[in-house]
Write a protein that holds these residues in place. Structure first.
Motif, mmCIF file in Angstrom:
data_model
loop_
_atom_site.group_PDB
_atom_site.id
_atom_site.type_symbol
_atom_site.label_atom_id
_atom_site.label_comp_id
_atom_site.label_asym_id
_atom_site.label_seq_id
_atom_site.Cartn_x
_atom_site.Cartn_y
_atom_site.Cartn_z
ATOM 1 N N VAL A 1 36.837 35.597 43.741
ATOM 2 C CA VAL A 1 37.102 35.500 45.178
ATOM 3 C C VAL A 1 38.538 35.951 45.471
ATOM 4 O O VAL A 1 39.497 35.368 44.956
ATOM 5 N N VAL B 1 39.696 33.009 41.075
ATOM 6 C CA VAL B 1 40.494 33.413 42.227
ATOM 7 C C VAL B 1 41.293 34.651 41.852
ATOM 8 O O VAL B 1 41.912 34.720 40.791
ATOM 9 N N VAL C 1 40.484 31.928 50.891
ATOM 10 C CA VAL C 1 39.784 31.749 49.618
ATOM 11 C C VAL C 1 39.361 30.316 49.310
ATOM 12 O O VAL C 1 38.300 30.094 48.704
ATOM 13 N N ALA D 1 43.515 27.076 44.757
ATOM 14 C CA ALA D 1 42.173 27.483 44.342
ATOM 15 C C ALA D 1 41.683 26.658 43.154
ATOM 16 O O ALA D 1 40.513 26.262 43.098
ATOM 17 N N GLY E 1 41.457 37.040 48.524
ATOM 18 C CA GLY E 1 41.801 36.920 49.931
ATOM 19 C C GLY E 1 42.892 37.851 50.390
ATOM 20 O O GLY E 1 43.389 37.742 51.519
#
Length: 277
Positions: A52, A89, A73, A100, A54
């Motif tokens: 993930v 992350v 995120v 995260a 961001g």
């Protein structure tokens, strides 16, 4: 927490960009529900974990602040974790990584290899989680101006080795470190192909190698300017070649095609992966 380092390779990492401006899928998953649905689908398709991110790291991308990145995120990682989907992350910031990890992230994927934020290594060491150390020379706005090498394979190998030494000195366990040659980051198409041809020299560092070619611009150049979403077949080919050469894992947007292609590769009775753990 997923025991990624003890899973049987090759590992498939699915890409989930929760950004408005990523080069391939920016804006598609910046809504929480859409992001979580897509992450869950990647897992069903065979991803070992969902990465993930961001903040876009495409060449020329503008940076966002840490608070914005965290807001993008953390809810996604928390929701995926609650749904049983292992997540990593993708960040260069220690504050984002810490938030995260608190939300359930099992892995930190740092495209700067610890250079962008020296506090990152302390956060990862304290968490005791796997850490992807990528080769990097600068932020997106100017990284392509740094694509100057006398011998790209030797220099990437040596610079990655220094990043690994710094991670070890910060207390990150050797068996939690993964290296990534950083295809497309301060590298031309020729550099990316050279690193692909000589992946064995990076594997010789003794750490698992993550190969991340997915939809990158050098594949588009090879295919006469084909746009990013139409580069998945080429991505899958590079992923199979990398695994056959000994890569521990691949990071891809199109998980299903990659998983299917790797199943075919296994069915041929191909030699064992060179990475022994």
């Amino acid at each position: 927490m997923v025991d990624l380092m003890r899973a049987t390779p090759p590992i498939v990492m699915g890409v989930l960009n929760v950004t408005p401006d990523s080069f391939s899928d920016g804006g598609l998953y910046d809504d929480l529900d859409a992001a979580v649905r897509h992450g869950a689908e990647l897992r069903l398709q065979g991803a070992h974990l969902v990465d993930v991110g961001g903040e876009s790291t495409r060449p020329g991308a503008a940076r966002v602040d840490a608070d914005t990145e965290i807001k993008r995120v953390v809810p996604v990682i928390a929701a995926l974790t609650a749904a049983g989907v292992p997540a990593s992350v993708d960040t260069t910031r220690a504050a984002v990584a810490a938030a995260a990890i608190e939300a359930g992230a099992a892995v930190v994927n740092d495209v700067s290899g610890g250079l962008a934020d020296p506090a990152m290594r302390r956060v990862v060491a304290a968490a005791g989680c796997p850490y992807v150390v990528m080769h990097w020379r600068g932020h997106s706005a100017d990284m392509q101006s740094l694509a100057a090498y006398d011998d790209v394979v030797a220099q990437v190998r040596d610079e990655l080795s220094r990043r690994v030494d710094e991670a070890l000195a910060a207390g990150i366990a050797a068996d939690q470190i993964i290296v990534d040659p950083g295809l497309g980051f301060a590298k031309t198409a020729a550099h990316n192909w050279a690193l692909t041809r000589h992946l064995d020299e990076l594997i010789a560092l003794g750490f698992p190698v993550l190969f991340a070619a997915s939809r990158k611009s050098y594949l588009g150049l090879l295919l006469d300017g084909r746009p990013a979403p139409d580069r998945d077949a080429a991505t899958t080919a590079t992923s199979v070649l990398a695994v056959a050469a000994g890569a521990w894992g691949v990071r891809v947007h199109d998980v299903r095609s990659t998983v299917d292609a790797l199943a075919v590769w296994r069915a041929t009775g191909s030699p064992r992966l060179r990475y022994e753990g």
